[in-house]
Scaffold this active site. Structure first.
Site, PDB file in Angstrom:
ATOM      1  N   CYS A   2       0.720  -1.173   0.084  1.00  0.00           N
ATOM      2  CA  CYS A   2       0.071  -0.006  -0.180  1.00  0.00           C
ATOM      3  C   CYS A   2       0.816   1.401   0.115  1.00  0.00           C
ATOM      4  O   CYS A   2       2.052   1.278   0.325  1.00  0.00           O
ATOM      5  CB  CYS A   2      -0.924  -0.073   1.258  1.00  0.00           C
ATOM      6  SG  CYS A   2      -0.327   0.540   2.791  1.00  0.00           S
ATOM      7  N   CYS A   5       2.571   2.165   3.491  1.00  0.00           N
ATOM      8  CA  CYS A   5       3.980   1.269   3.483  1.00  0.00           C
ATOM      9  C   CYS A   5       5.082   1.500   2.729  1.00  0.00           C
ATOM     10  O   CYS A   5       6.071   1.418   2.998  1.00  0.00           O
ATOM     11  CB  CYS A   5       3.337  -0.295   3.205  1.00  0.00           C
ATOM     12  SG  CYS A   5       2.440  -1.196   4.361  1.00  0.00           S
ATOM     13  N   ASP A  28      -0.032  15.629   5.524  1.00  0.00           N
ATOM     14  CA  ASP A  28      -1.151  14.949   4.630  1.00  0.00           C
ATOM     15  C   ASP A  28      -0.796  15.693   3.094  1.00  0.00           C
ATOM     16  O   ASP A  28      -0.647  16.947   3.357  1.00  0.00           O
ATOM     17  CB  ASP A  28      -2.397  14.954   4.826  1.00  0.00           C
ATOM     18  CG  ASP A  28      -3.296  14.154   4.264  1.00  0.00           C
ATOM     19  OD1 ASP A  28      -3.315  14.355   3.104  1.00  0.00           O
ATOM     20  OD2 ASP A  28      -4.114  13.451   4.832  1.00  0.00           O
ATOM     21  N   HIS A  44       1.981  -3.083   8.525  1.00  0.00           N
ATOM     22  CA  HIS A  44       0.610  -2.353   8.106  1.00  0.00           C
ATOM     23  C   HIS A  44      -0.329  -3.340   8.744  1.00  0.00           C
ATOM     24  O   HIS A  44      -0.417  -4.397   9.299  1.00  0.00           O
ATOM     25  CB  HIS A  44       0.691  -3.230   6.613  1.00  0.00           C
ATOM     26  CG  HIS A  44      -0.626  -3.093   5.844  1.00  0.00           C
ATOM     27  ND1 HIS A  44      -0.698  -1.984   5.306  1.00  0.00           N
ATOM     28  CD2 HIS A  44      -1.767  -3.754   5.938  1.00  0.00           C
ATOM     29  CE1 HIS A  44      -1.917  -2.037   4.523  1.00  0.00           C
ATOM     30  NE2 HIS A  44      -2.752  -3.212   5.233  1.00  0.00           N
ATOM     31  N   HIS A  95      -4.601   1.445   5.248  1.00  0.00           N
ATOM     32  CA  HIS A  95      -3.454   1.182   6.316  1.00  0.00           C
ATOM     33  C   HIS A  95      -4.075   2.170   7.351  1.00  0.00           C
ATOM     34  O   HIS A  95      -4.386   3.433   7.184  1.00  0.00           O
ATOM     35  CB  HIS A  95      -2.428   1.632   5.464  1.00  0.00           C
ATOM     36  CG  HIS A  95      -1.129   1.535   6.407  1.00  0.00           C
ATOM     37  ND1 HIS A  95      -0.114   0.839   6.052  1.00  0.00           N
ATOM     38  CD2 HIS A  95      -0.790   1.985   7.357  1.00  0.00           C
ATOM     39  CE1 HIS A  95       0.875   0.759   6.892  1.00  0.00           C
ATOM     40  NE2 HIS A  95       0.616   1.555   7.629  1.00  0.00           N
ATOM     41  N   HIS A  97      -4.247   4.820  10.173  1.00  0.00           N
ATOM     42  CA  HIS A  97      -3.564   6.072  10.155  1.00  0.00           C
ATOM     43  C   HIS A  97      -4.495   6.880  11.181  1.00  0.00           C
ATOM     44  O   HIS A  97      -5.892   6.866  11.336  1.00  0.00           O
ATOM     45  CB  HIS A  97      -3.248   6.825   8.850  1.00  0.00           C
ATOM     46  CG  HIS A  97      -4.529   6.702   8.060  1.00  0.00           C
ATOM     47  ND1 HIS A  97      -5.072   5.706   7.249  1.00  0.00           N
ATOM     48  CD2 HIS A  97      -5.152   8.035   7.778  1.00  0.00           C
ATOM     49  CE1 HIS A  97      -6.066   6.479   6.439  1.00  0.00           C
ATOM     50  NE2 HIS A  97      -6.166   7.386   6.702  1.00  0.00           N
TER      51      HIS A  97
END
Length: 132
Positions: A2, A5, A28, A44, A95, A97
């Site tokens: 991903c 990752c 971001d 992950h 993933h 976050h």
């Protein structure tokens, strides 16, 4: 692998604000407000529900330190700290976050709204959801 990752593995560049053996935090690329930061585990996990408690605890400690630093440095008046679980809840990257979204006014670009829904039998719901 991903995208998060790949960022953790340094295959994709990021604007990293914090990194240790377990966790990474970076700006971001879609800044909802100035300073919008993501805190991710390097290992992950699909989402919050999948993350082990040790990693989750460490991520929250890092998130708290960063949120305080971001608020102080950027003079934010508040902070939204959130994590979406699955697409139906707004998770766009599978993933885990944590979003740190500094808030500068009620009129900034971030809009999180709660609306009252149908009435619930709270006593029955509490009984159903109680843990041992």
């Amino acid at each position: 692998m991903c995208i998060f990752c790949k960022i953790a593995a340094k295959e994709i560049p990021s604007y990293c604000l914090y990194e240790d053996d377990e966790v990474m935090a970076f700006l971001d690329i879609s800044q909802v407000t100035k300073g919008h930061t993501l805190v991710i585990p390097k290992q992950h996990y699909d989402n919050f529900l999948e993350c082990d408690s040790k990693t989750l605890k460490h991520m929250m400690e890092v998130a708290q330190k960063l949120a305080n630093r971001i608020c102080k440095t950027l003079q934010a008046e508040g902070m939204n700290i959130l994590s979406n679980v699955n697409e139906v809840a707004g998770q766009s990257v599978p993933h885990f976050h944590i979003h740190l979204i500094p808030r500068y006014s009620k009129e900034d670009a971030c809009a999180i709204q709660f609306h009252e829904s149908e009435k619930q039998d709270l006593e029955a719901l509490a009984e159903l959801l109680k843990t041992v």
